[in-house]
Design a protein around this motif. Structure first.
Motif, PDB file in Angstrom:
ATOM      1  N   THR A  62       0.841  -1.207   0.000  1.00 14.22           N
ATOM      2  CA  THR A  62       0.000   0.000   0.000  1.00 14.22           C
ATOM      3  C   THR A  62       0.872   1.250   0.000  1.00 14.22           C
ATOM      4  O   THR A  62       0.597   2.219  -0.721  1.00 14.22           O
ATOM      5  CB  THR A  62      -0.944   0.012   1.211  1.00 14.22           C
ATOM      6  OG1 THR A  62      -1.749  -1.177   1.195  1.00 14.22           O
ATOM      7  CG2 THR A  62      -1.852   1.225   1.178  1.00 14.22           C
ATOM      8  N   ALA A  73      -0.257   6.548   2.758  1.00 12.93           N
ATOM      9  CA  ALA A  73      -0.823   5.325   3.321  1.00 12.93           C
ATOM     10  C   ALA A  73      -0.714   5.404   4.833  1.00 12.93           C
ATOM     11  O   ALA A  73       0.283   5.889   5.369  1.00 12.93           O
ATOM     12  CB  ALA A  73      -0.075   4.099   2.799  1.00 12.93           C
ATOM     13  N   LEU A  76      -5.569   4.120   2.048  1.00  6.00           N
ATOM     14  CA  LEU A  76      -4.834   4.804   0.993  1.00  6.00           C
ATOM     15  C   LEU A  76      -5.547   6.127   0.746  1.00  6.00           C
ATOM     16  O   LEU A  76      -6.721   6.131   0.370  1.00  6.00           O
ATOM     17  CB  LEU A  76      -4.816   3.951  -0.273  1.00  6.00           C
ATOM     18  CG  LEU A  76      -4.164   4.578  -1.506  1.00  6.00           C
ATOM     19  CD1 LEU A  76      -2.655   4.716  -1.308  1.00  6.00           C
ATOM     20  CD2 LEU A  76      -4.456   3.744  -2.753  1.00  6.00           C
TER      21      LEU A  76
END
Length: 233
Positions: free
Chosen positions: A137, A153, A162
């Motif tokens: 992520t 993130a 996110l």
């Protein structure tokens, strides 16, 4: 006097840029990031609000709300975003309208949106595939930032969020949410798990927020597309 005015404009621009990069922010957030006093931040925010670059909002809270009055946050207005991103919004909307009317309706627009993110997402895929599973992520956020989305993130209960603090096509996506839906579906396939879009700039939220749960990875084929839409909550 001219030098002082130049410094003031420069600091106001830093305040606005910090909101663009980090999303809706409190006075304390901005003071900490920019190493200014809260009084100085409020002065610059007053000017930005007066110029319709920034607006004050009640802070949105996901999950259980804490006691007490919600903190006030400051977010960029559409005018403020335009100052950072001058795009061909009208041309893009006209092109999508033509596609919708002459090339297959909403299904054609959705197909265009999917093709667009596939073509755009090569760098995102490379970044994610090169990262350790626990860092995917974060890797996607860095790739999105390099593409102009000012993404971050962060950890969240039972997953990650996110956050895209800027969207170059937000005005177009207001009329054609297929762009947001295709992006969310792509993130789901890329990360190998279902994801849920909690908020979008195009819908009027300050940040595009996508929730990625901690769960057993799915295959590309089994990643659910049913959660691609925005959660209205």
């Amino acid at each position: 006097m001219e030098e002082l005015a130049t410094r003031e404009r420069s600091t106001r621009n830093r305040v606005a840029r910090s909101i663009l990069d980090h999303g809706p922010s409190t006075v304390a957030d901005l003071a900490g990031r920019l190493r200014l006093t809260q009084a100085a931040v409020r002065r610059h925010l007053d000017s930005l609000v007066g110029d319709n670059v920034v607006e004050a909002r009640e802070q949105r809270v996901y999950g259980a709300r804490a006691r007490g009055r919600p903190a006030k946050v400051f977010a960029l207005t559409d005018c403020g975003r335009d100052a950072f991103d001058q795009s061909y919004d009208s041309l893009a909307v006209e092109a999508l309208r033509w596609i919708e009317r002459n090339a297959g309706g909403e299904a054609a627009v959705a197909a265009f949106a999917r093709d667009r993110i596939e073509a755009q997402g090569g760098a995102y895929r490379e970044a994610v595939e090169a990262a350790d599973p626990a860092q995917r992520t974060e890797a996607l956020a860095r790739a999105l930032t390099a593409d102009g989305y000012a993404a971050t993130a962060r950890n969240a209960p039972v997953g990650e969020q996110l956050c895209q603090h800027h969207c170059p096509v937000a005005h177009v996506a207001e009329q054609y949410p297929q762009l947001c839906e295709a992006e969310t579906e792509y993130f789901s396939r890329l990360l190998g798990t279902h994801v849920q879009r909690l908020a979008t700039i195009a819908h009027g939220d300050g940040v595009c927020t996508t929730f990625i749960p901690h769960s057993a990875p799915q295959t590309t084929e089994s990643a659910s597309a049913s959660t691609a839409g925005r959660n209205p909550a």
